[in-house]
Design a protein around this motif. Structure first.
Motif, short mmCIF file in Angstrom:
data_model
loop_
_atom_site.label_atom_id
_atom_site.label_comp_id
_atom_site.label_asym_id
_atom_site.label_seq_id
_atom_site.Cartn_x
_atom_site.Cartn_y
_atom_site.Cartn_z
N TYR A 79 1.01 -1.33 -0.31
CA TYR A 79 0.14 -0.11 -0.24
C TYR A 79 1.13 1.32 0.70
CZ TYR A 79 -4.49 -2.88 1.08
OH TYR A 79 -5.56 -3.21 0.87
N SER A 80 2.19 1.34 0.79
CA SER A 80 3.06 2.68 1.27
C SER A 80 3.69 2.80 -0.02
CB SER A 80 3.55 2.05 1.83
OG SER A 80 3.44 1.98 3.61
N THR A 81 3.82 1.65 -0.66
CA THR A 81 5.06 1.98 -2.21
C THR A 81 3.97 1.97 -3.32
OG1 THR A 81 6.29 -0.51 -1.92
CG2 THR A 81 6.10 0.75 -4.50
N VAL A 82 2.74 1.42 -3.26
CA VAL A 82 1.55 2.53 -4.66
C VAL A 82 1.35 3.76 -4.43
CG1 VAL A 82 -1.00 2.43 -5.34
CG2 VAL A 82 0.21 0.28 -4.76
N PHE A 83 1.29 4.14 -2.76
CA PHE A 83 0.65 5.56 -2.26
C PHE A 83 1.41 6.87 -3.12
CE2 PHE A 83 1.41 9.11 0.14
CZ PHE A 83 0.12 9.70 0.98
N TYR A 84 3.16 6.32 -2.92
CA TYR A 84 4.46 7.00 -2.47
C TYR A 84 4.41 7.51 -4.34
CZ TYR A 84 5.41 7.17 2.09
OH TYR A 84 5.17 7.33 3.65
N PHE A 85 3.78 6.48 -4.80
CA PHE A 85 3.87 6.34 -6.91
C PHE A 85 2.99 6.63 -7.25
CE2 PHE A 85 3.21 4.17 -10.71
CZ PHE A 85 4.37 4.42 -11.59
N ASN A 86 1.60 6.85 -6.64
CA ASN A 86 0.69 8.03 -6.93
C ASN A 86 1.31 9.29 -6.80
OD1 ASN A 86 -0.83 5.39 -8.21
ND2 ASN A 86 -2.37 5.30 -5.89
N ILE A 87 1.39 9.48 -5.94
CA ILE A 87 1.74 10.62 -5.56
C ILE A 87 2.80 12.07 -6.83
CG2 ILE A 87 2.57 13.27 -4.28
CD1 ILE A 87 1.43 11.52 -1.75
N ALA A 88 3.72 10.63 -6.75
CA ALA A 88 4.89 10.85 -7.25
C ALA A 88 4.49 11.12 -9.40
CB ALA A 88 6.36 10.24 -7.96
N VAL A 89 3.83 10.35 -9.31
CA VAL A 89 3.18 10.46 -11.21
C VAL A 89 2.34 11.38 -10.94
CG1 VAL A 89 2.25 9.14 -12.64
CG2 VAL A 89 3.75 7.79 -11.36
N GLY A 90 1.68 11.78 -10.04
CA GLY A 90 0.32 13.27 -9.78
C GLY A 90 1.09 14.43 -10.07
N VAL A 91 1.75 14.81 -9.73
CA VAL A 91 2.70 15.83 -9.63
C VAL A 91 3.86 15.51 -10.88
CG1 VAL A 91 4.57 17.02 -8.63
CG2 VAL A 91 2.96 15.66 -7.31
N SER A 92 4.26 14.55 -10.96
CA SER A 92 4.60 15.36 -12.58
C SER A 92 4.03 15.44 -13.67
CB SER A 92 5.83 13.37 -12.82
OG SER A 92 6.96 13.24 -11.69
N MET A 93 2.49 14.52 -13.80
CA MET A 93 1.93 14.78 -14.62
C MET A 93 1.13 16.38 -15.23
SD MET A 93 1.15 12.02 -16.85
CE MET A 93 3.42 11.90 -16.38
N TYR A 94 0.87 16.99 -13.73
CA TYR A 94 0.79 18.47 -13.37
C TYR A 94 1.62 18.91 -14.11
CZ TYR A 94 -0.80 22.39 -11.56
OH TYR A 94 -1.14 23.36 -11.96
N LEU A 95 2.79 18.63 -13.17
CA LEU A 95 3.69 19.81 -14.24
C LEU A 95 3.75 19.55 -15.59
CD1 LEU A 95 6.25 19.63 -11.37
CD2 LEU A 95 5.25 21.46 -12.13
N LEU A 96 3.95 18.54 -15.88
CA LEU A 96 3.41 18.38 -17.65
C LEU A 96 2.47 18.56 -18.86
CD1 LEU A 96 5.29 16.48 -20.15
CD2 LEU A 96 3.72 14.57 -19.50
N MET A 97 2.05 18.86 -17.90
CA MET A 97 -0.05 19.33 -18.61
C MET A 97 0.59 21.25 -18.39
SD MET A 97 -2.25 17.51 -19.42
CE MET A 97 -4.35 18.44 -18.26
N VAL A 98 0.89 21.25 -17.42
CA VAL A 98 1.50 23.13 -17.33
C VAL A 98 2.08 23.31 -18.31
CG1 VAL A 98 1.83 25.25 -16.57
CG2 VAL A 98 0.69 23.48 -14.59
N LEU A 99 3.23 22.58 -18.23
CA LEU A 99 4.51 22.35 -19.65
C LEU A 99 3.42 23.10 -21.27
CD1 LEU A 99 7.44 20.94 -18.13
CD2 LEU A 99 7.24 23.82 -18.60
N ALA A 100 2.36 21.46 -21.57
CA ALA A 100 1.78 21.50 -21.96
C ALA A 100 0.83 22.34 -22.81
CB ALA A 100 2.21 20.30 -22.28
N SER A 101 0.62 23.25 -21.59
CA SER A 101 -1.04 23.80 -21.68
C SER A 101 -0.41 25.09 -23.24
CB SER A 101 -1.10 24.56 -20.66
OG SER A 101 -0.18 25.50 -20.01
N PRO A 102 0.07 26.08 -23.60
CA PRO A 102 0.52 26.77 -24.93
C PRO A 102 0.24 26.22 -25.71
CG PRO A 102 2.02 27.31 -23.00
CD PRO A 102 1.85 26.10 -22.49
N PHE A 103 0.95 24.82 -25.67
CA PHE A 103 0.29 24.26 -27.27
C PHE A 103 -0.79 23.69 -27.53
CE2 PHE A 103 4.94 23.38 -25.41
CZ PHE A 103 5.62 23.68 -26.94
N ILE A 104 -1.63 23.29 -26.23
CA ILE A 104 -3.11 22.37 -26.43
C ILE A 104 -3.95 23.56 -26.36
CG2 ILE A 104 -5.18 21.28 -25.32
CD1 ILE A 104 -2.44 20.62 -23.74
#
Length: 478
Positions: A79-104
């Protein structure tokens, strides 16, 4: 023990139904009022971002939720492993979305999308904090607590969005509604679910879960990209208003089928996992759920298709009238979703996420061909393409299920659900005749619903006695 298991399953289904229909029912009613205050183009702007948000959400979960449910000896470390992985990916996906927002924003020629992404994308981080808690409740078949949490979030966020729509905030009412709903749900899950992560991330646990979940991730990505390709294409090839009409028709038509699917799949999947080594029990339980889901979904979807026009005029107003043809076609297309999704769950139960991935690849190749062929003919023909694909989808997935469970075939699917389909279509014809007899929209809609309900309930009491007996017995016990 069998009685206890059946009772536990029924309680799970009941509370899952309460959670889905109370939440979706309240949300649906609020959305109807909000839709009268907003424009189709406001919904179109949100729909333009759906493909990016949903793909990002797929990466956040990465199939780990189902992997944890499927694993019988799950631990705190898992459970803990999945929890930390989810947060890391969540933050990464948000930053990626923000960087891509001008192109979108430039792709759709809608500058406001850049600001919407900045705020709406925060859902990715917020939701990543709650995946493990939701999984724990699902493993325990505890949908009562999920129902309470979800209703609170939907009511508060819906009321705020309603005020903002009335005050003229436009699309931002929808953005704030989504953010508030996610934040309230996550906060309550942390307060009410007695689980907290350990300060430990296990590479071996990650590899074990990912070996199963990665194939589900790939399948989910294929399905998510495909289902959102329609919004991508319509938003680019047509305009925000046209996309808003399609999006609203799609969301309404998915409401019954998607919720029934989620109700049954959330309960059926952990239940089947418990008997995964007994092929006979898996097959019997599977077909029981297929018939029960069809018994509920088919008449709802056929009825929705028939009364679509008076329903849209009375509830959404005349500005939404052009979405009626889309709503009628998509209602019939999506009525097969519960059958298809429950069939897919069998492959996961039997540890064959590899077959699930292969089936998804074949299905999506066919689906994209259908999409490309129908684009030049307009949105309505694209909806007919979705209807055609729904049958092909079910046929393909059963070619894989029969490899591991020989009795779960396309022919047996047809054999099990054909009587229910014919009764639903007969009910639809009666409602259609009723509507031809009257011009008043209220009489058409509410009279049609009443007549259709009487006709259908009478037919299932006569022709579906075994399923009716199961329903009555279960409710009598409660």
């Amino acid at each position: 023990m069998a009685g206890v298991g059946k009772n536990r399953t029924f309680v799970g289904v009941a509370w899952s139904a309460v959670e889905r229909f109370s939440v979706q029912g309240i949300k649906f009613l609020l959305q109807l009022v909000i839709a009268r205050l907003l424009l189709p183009s406001d919904y179109g702007l949100i729909a333009m971002l759906a493909i990016f948000m949903e793909v990002a959400q797929c990466f956040i979960d990465s199939g780990f939720g189902n992997a944890l449910i499927q694993k019988q000896d799950r631990t705190q470390t898992d459970y803990s492993t999945v929890f930390y992985f989810n947060i890391a990916v969540g933050v990464s996906m948000y930053l990626l979305m923000v960087l891509a927002s001008p192109f979108i924003a430039r792709f759709y020629e809608q500058p406001i999308l850049q600001q919407i992404i900045l705020w709406w994308g925060l859902n990715l981080i917020i939701n990543s904090f709650a995946i493990v808690q939701r999984t724990i409740l699902t493993v325990a078949i505890n949908f009562k607590l999920q129902a309470i949490i979800s209703v609170i979030g939907v009511v508060i966020s819906g009321i705020v969005a309603l005020y903002m729509a009335y005050a003229g905030y436009g699309v931002w009412a929808l953005v704030v509604q989504s953010l508030l709903n996610s934040a309230i749900g996550t906060l309550l899950l942390w307060l009410l679910v007695r689980w907290h992560p350990s300060w430990k991330f296990s590479a071996s646990s990650f590899r074990s879960l990912f070996s199963f979940g990665s194939k589900l991730l790939a399948s989910s990505l294929l399905h998510t990209v495909y289902t959102n390709l329609y919004t991508l294409v319509i938003g680019k090839a047509f305009n925000a208003s046209q996309l808003g009409l399609f999006s609203k028709a799609s969301s309404i038509s998915k409401l019954p089928s998607l919720n029934i699917t989620n109700i049954l799949n959330r309960v059926l999947y952990p239940v089947l996992c418990e008997v995964q080594d007994d092929d006979r029990k898996v097959t019997d339980k599977f077909y029981l759920y297929i018939r029960l889901s069809s018994l509920i979904v088919f008449p709802l979807m056929v009825g929705l298709a028939v009364v679509a026009e008076p329903a849209v005029l009375l509830v959404l107003s005349e500005k939404w009238l052009p979405c009626v043809p889309y709503l009628q076609i998509l209602s019939i297309a999506y009525m097969w979703d519960p059958v298809m999704n429950l069939t897919c769950s069998v492959l996961n139960v039997k540890h064959r996420s590899d077959l699930m991935l292969r089936a998804e690849i074949v299905k999506k190749v066919v689906a994209i061909v259908i999409l490309v062929v129908t684009i030049p003919f307009g949105v309505e023909i694209m909806c007919y393409g979705l209807l055609c694909y729904s049958f092909i989808d079910l046929f393909i997935i059963t070619q894989y299920t029969k490899r591991i469970l020989p009795e779960i075939t396309f022919f047996n699917h047809v054999k099990k659900i054909l009587p229910i389909l014919l009764q639903s279509l007969f009910m639809g014809v009666i409602v259609w005749i009723w509507m031809l007899m009257f011009d008043n929209l209220f009489v058409q809609l509410f009279g049609g619903v009443f007549v259709g309900s009487v006709v259908y309930l009478t037919s299932i009491f006569i022709f579906c006695k075994s399923e009716t007996k199961i329903f009555l017995e279960l409710f009598a016990k409660r």
